[in-house]
Write an enzyme that holds these catalytic residues in place. Sequence first.
Site, mmCIF file in Angstrom:
data_model
loop_
_atom_site.group_PDB
_atom_site.id
_atom_site.type_symbol
_atom_site.label_atom_id
_atom_site.label_comp_id
_atom_site.label_asym_id
_atom_site.label_seq_id
_atom_site.Cartn_x
_atom_site.Cartn_y
_atom_site.Cartn_z
ATOM 1 C CE LYS A 35 -0.674 0.007 4.994
ATOM 2 N NZ LYS A 35 -1.349 -0.756 6.037
ATOM 3 N NE ARG A 127 -5.587 -0.358 11.734
ATOM 4 C CZ ARG A 127 -4.655 -0.437 10.791
ATOM 5 N NH1 ARG A 127 -3.954 0.632 10.461
ATOM 6 N NH2 ARG A 127 -4.401 -1.580 10.182
HETATM 7 C C1 LIG Z 1 -0.490 -1.504 6.622
HETATM 8 C C2 LIG Z 1 -0.754 -2.761 7.324
HETATM 9 C C3 LIG Z 1 0.297 -3.640 7.608
HETATM 10 C C4 LIG Z 1 1.734 -3.315 7.292
HETATM 11 O O1 LIG Z 1 2.254 -2.506 8.311
HETATM 12 P P1 LIG Z 1 3.784 -2.007 8.303
HETATM 13 O O2 LIG Z 1 3.956 -1.350 9.604
HETATM 14 O O3 LIG Z 1 3.928 -1.092 7.152
HETATM 15 O O4 LIG Z 1 4.623 -3.228 8.171
HETATM 16 C C5 LIG Z 1 -0.011 -4.838 8.229
HETATM 17 N N1 LIG Z 1 -1.285 -5.149 8.577
HETATM 18 C C6 LIG Z 1 -2.320 -4.334 8.325
HETATM 19 C C7 LIG Z 1 -3.677 -4.741 8.732
HETATM 20 C C8 LIG Z 1 -2.089 -3.117 7.694
HETATM 21 O O5 LIG Z 1 -3.116 -2.298 7.441
#
Ligand SMILES: *Cc1c(COP(=O)(O)O)cnc(C)c1O
Length: 352
Positions: A35, A127
């Site tokens: 992303k 979250r």
């Molecule tokens: C963005 C995201 C990740 C990746 O997180 P990083 O800190 O960039 O490694 C993992 N799990 C979920 C649910 C996310 O939204």
Amino acid sequence: MYPSIIIDLKKFRKNVQVLRDQCHKRDVKMMAVTKVFCADHKLVKILNEEKVDYIADSRIQNLKEISTDIPKVLLRIPSHGEIEDVIQYSDISLNSELSTIELLNSESHKYGTKHGIILMIDLGDLREGIFDENEVYNVVKRVLELPHIELRGIGTNLTCYGGVIPSIDNMNQLLKYKQNIEEKFDISLEIVSGGNSSSIDMLLEDKIPSGINNLRLGESLVLGRETAYGNYIDGTYNDVFCLEADIIELKVKPTVPIGQIGMDAFGKVPTFEDKGNRLRAILAVGKQDVDHRELIPFDTIKPIGSSSDHIIVDATEGHNIYEVGGMMLFRLTYSSILSLMTSKYVTRYYDE
Ligand SMILES: *Cc1c(COP(=O)(O)O)cnc(C)c1O
């Protein structure tokens, strides 16, 4: 065309290899998260070539653009308005709401397929995820009755909203959920996804309890660092992405504006410290592309302010010789990569 974000493909590949191997050495599968770079095609190609275990993104639009044989995972809990796309363009999605899972089931039925889900459990970061223990079992019970949903496993997300760091304690809580679910329902869960780049410190220290067999990694792939303590990871690069912006004005000016100070371009009343006359550069990039506070100069210069389309840099103490028509180069943070990759005004250049 400038501004441009320069992406070093060799360095990215190295980061992917190092993290993938560190995970695999410990029987942990890696979901490579795309992303932050909006699932850029050249970077996704590297993930394909390096055979990561899963490709994951929070936006279904990004997953739609990815062609791969590797299973695709939707990270953000699906919204009711995107169920059809979720079924078509992802193999697995993370979920916490029964009503959504039921919609996924009926849509899968239409396509004659099965959709995999990972049930998210909130261990305190607040979250996404089910927070109440009984709700977890009630949802599992119902999910197992849905013919077009396959419960692939459970997961948790930490260090996102609440800043909660992964620990032996919260990882064991997740494993306890797995054990309870398996015993109550006489099933076995394939995936236990223990978090994101903030779990890498525990991974490298061999402190992740065995049974946690999946991590979802984004920031560590692009910035070569774990996110619980911000430490760099051996053998990886932190400058895969850089910003190059061109200088459109370079003049010596005072530090304090002249006249009565009202609001700036964004409705805030600014304050200034008088440092006398300084050499100031204006760059042709602005808030619409990136927050100037998230740029890390290579030289001893300092971004001091911005408006929609301009960033002002104090270049007085710089070592390089700057000129109008020349460039300034910056390393980036997670949020500046995110916004620059999202801006349509920024050109992508690839260092092959
Ligand atoms: C963005 C995201 C990740 C990746 O997180 P990083 O800190 O960039 O490694 C993992 N799990 C979920 C649910 C996310 O939204």
